[in-house]
Design a protein around this motif. Structure first.
Motif, PDB file in Angstrom:
ATOM      1  N   GLU A   1       0.558  -1.282  -0.154  1.00 49.17           N
ATOM      2  CA  GLU A   1       0.076   0.144   0.111  1.00 49.17           C
ATOM      3  C   GLU A   1       0.719   0.908  -0.051  1.00 49.17           C
ATOM      4  OE1 GLU A   1      -4.224   1.722  -0.030  1.00 49.17           O
ATOM      5  OE2 GLU A   1      -3.204  -0.317   0.009  1.00 49.17           O
ATOM      6  N   ASN A   2       0.405   1.734  -1.012  1.00 54.81           N
ATOM      7  CA  ASN A   2       1.230   2.961  -1.307  1.00 54.81           C
ATOM      8  C   ASN A   2       0.284   4.279  -1.200  1.00 54.81           C
ATOM      9  OD1 ASN A   2       2.983   5.551  -1.665  1.00 54.81           O
ATOM     10  ND2 ASN A   2       3.488   5.113  -3.444  1.00 54.81           N
ATOM     11  N   PRO A   3      -0.342   5.382   0.056  1.00 59.19           N
ATOM     12  CA  PRO A   3      -1.158   6.193  -0.270  1.00 59.19           C
ATOM     13  C   PRO A   3      -1.363   7.206  -0.625  1.00 59.19           C
ATOM     14  CG  PRO A   3      -0.412   6.013   2.100  1.00 59.19           C
ATOM     15  CD  PRO A   3       0.740   5.489   0.646  1.00 59.19           C
TER      16      PRO A   3
ATOM     17  N   LYS B   1      -4.522   9.280  -0.944  1.00 58.07           N
ATOM     18  CA  LYS B   1      -5.513   8.746  -0.410  1.00 58.07           C
ATOM     19  C   LYS B   1      -5.911   8.497   1.354  1.00 58.07           C
ATOM     20  CE  LYS B   1      -6.958   3.516  -0.840  1.00 58.07           C
ATOM     21  NZ  LYS B   1      -7.412   1.870  -1.342  1.00 58.07           N
ATOM     22  N   VAL B   2      -5.373   9.119   1.635  1.00 57.78           N
ATOM     23  CA  VAL B   2      -5.362   9.618   3.442  1.00 57.78           C
ATOM     24  C   VAL B   2      -5.317  10.695   3.732  1.00 57.78           C
ATOM     25  CG1 VAL B   2      -5.136   6.815   3.926  1.00 57.78           C
ATOM     26  CG2 VAL B   2      -3.653   8.436   4.131  1.00 57.78           C
TER      27      VAL B   2
ATOM     28  N   CYS C   1      -2.968  13.598   5.263  1.00 64.80           N
ATOM     29  CA  CYS C   1      -1.598  13.516   5.887  1.00 64.80           C
ATOM     30  C   CYS C   1      -1.090  14.457   5.936  1.00 64.80           C
ATOM     31  CB  CYS C   1      -1.093  12.893   4.346  1.00 64.80           C
ATOM     32  SG  CYS C   1      -1.662  14.188   2.944  1.00 64.80           S
TER      33      CYS C   1
ATOM     34  N   ALA D   1      -7.618  13.945   2.758  1.00 59.42           N
ATOM     35  CA  ALA D   1      -7.502  12.856   1.468  1.00 59.42           C
ATOM     36  C   ALA D   1      -8.027  13.475   0.039  1.00 59.42           C
ATOM     37  CB  ALA D   1      -8.056  11.524   1.965  1.00 59.42           C
TER      38      ALA D   1
ATOM     39  N   PRO E   1       0.703   9.565   6.994  1.00 57.08           N
ATOM     40  CA  PRO E   1      -0.760   9.895   6.897  1.00 57.08           C
ATOM     41  C   PRO E   1      -0.304  10.871   8.436  1.00 57.08           C
ATOM     42  CG  PRO E   1       0.259   7.669   6.441  1.00 57.08           C
ATOM     43  CD  PRO E   1       1.071   7.766   6.658  1.00 57.08           C
TER      44      PRO E   1
ATOM     45  N   ALA F   1      -0.550   3.386  10.347  1.00 60.60           N
ATOM     46  CA  ALA F   1      -0.626   4.063   8.861  1.00 60.60           C
ATOM     47  C   ALA F   1       0.503   5.352   9.558  1.00 60.60           C
ATOM     48  CB  ALA F   1      -1.368   4.989   9.615  1.00 60.60           C
TER      49      ALA F   1
ATOM     50  N   ARG G   1      -1.061  -0.416  -4.573  1.00 64.46           N
ATOM     51  CA  ARG G   1      -1.844   0.667  -4.589  1.00 64.46           C
ATOM     52  C   ARG G   1      -2.202   1.880  -4.637  1.00 64.46           C
ATOM     53  NH1 ARG G   1      -4.750  -3.733  -1.150  1.00 64.46           N
ATOM     54  NH2 ARG G   1      -4.983  -5.319  -2.307  1.00 64.46           N
TER      55      ARG G   1
ATOM     56  N   CYS H   1      -3.348   6.303  -5.156  1.00 62.44           N
ATOM     57  CA  CYS H   1      -4.343   7.245  -4.838  1.00 62.44           C
ATOM     58  C   CYS H   1      -4.852   6.931  -6.578  1.00 62.44           C
ATOM     59  CB  CYS H   1      -4.643   9.109  -4.607  1.00 62.44           C
ATOM     60  SG  CYS H   1      -3.613   8.798  -2.935  1.00 62.44           S
TER      61      CYS H   1
END
Length: 209
Positions: free
Chosen positions: A12-14, A43-44, A46, A82, A121, A128, A207, A209
């Motif tokens: 996972e790479n947000p 995605k989150v 941050c 996000a 995050p 996270a 994964r 954004c």
């Protein structure tokens, strides 16, 4: 020679920064002064720390443990929700290059980067909080001053650090390299994992954004 191929789990790479959007905007009334500009997706929610001429501390596993500032260096923290295709507030981070050597701004070796962006995050969730994306920049001398480019990206997860070589859309890889990938994630990446004193190469379905 037999090559062992193993299926990897998604990493996972947000965060994702648009390389093509990175630029320096000259401040017209101040020669040698620039605003930093780029676009990114998160995605989150941050935090983003931007460091100029800071000192990075890296442990034996190539994990960044600290980035410190001293006289002549600077740091500023930003918070973002996000969202996709966000604009970094360029007018809020000013870079002054006057009096700084070209060797420091345009390093030949990749051991001291003049500009680092750290994204992590802002959640209080421990898992996270241990995930970070570090983006390293170098300056490029031009006839009128400087431009800037991304030199390295490092995804840091607990006890591991991965260099992100390139980010590709999975559909684009299928078309250009004829690789059959049954992937439901949006992007994938060629990664180089630090392992002792050597780098190991992995292809991960990241994964994004």
């Amino acid at each position: 020679r037999k090559i062992n191929i193993k299926k990897t789990k998604p990493l996972e790479n947000p965060f994702q920064l648009d390389k093509s959007s990175v630029k320096l905007i000259p401040v017209s009334e101040n020669p040698g002064v620039y605003n930093l500009s780029f676009k990114f997706s998160a995605k989150v929610d941050c935090r983003m720390n931007v460091y100029f001429l800071a000192e990075e501390t890296i442990d034996k596993d190539h994990l960044t443990t600290n980035i410190s500032t001293k006289e002549g260096s600077s740091k500023k923290q930003f918070t973002f929700i996000a969202d996709e295709k966000q604009e970094f507030p360029s007018e809020e981070f000013m870079i002054e290059t006057a009096g700084i050597s070209s060797q420091r701004l345009c390093p030949v070796t990749n051991d001291k980067f003049p500009l680092i962006v750290l994204m992590e995050p802002s959640s209080s969730d421990e898992a996270a909080a241990n995930q970070k994306l570090l983006i390293y920049f170098v300056f490029v001398a031009t006839e009128t001053g400087y431009s800037i480019k991304i030199a390295r990206q490092k995804l840091q997860v607990p006890k591991r650090a991965y260099l992100l070589d390139e980010i590709y859309g999975s559909g684009e890889i299928n078309q250009t390299n004829n690789v059959d990938m049954d992937v439901d994630s949006k992007n994938c990446s060629v990664c180089y994992r630090y392992h002792s004193s050597a780098l190991q190469t992995y292809v991960f379905m990241l994964r994004m954004c």
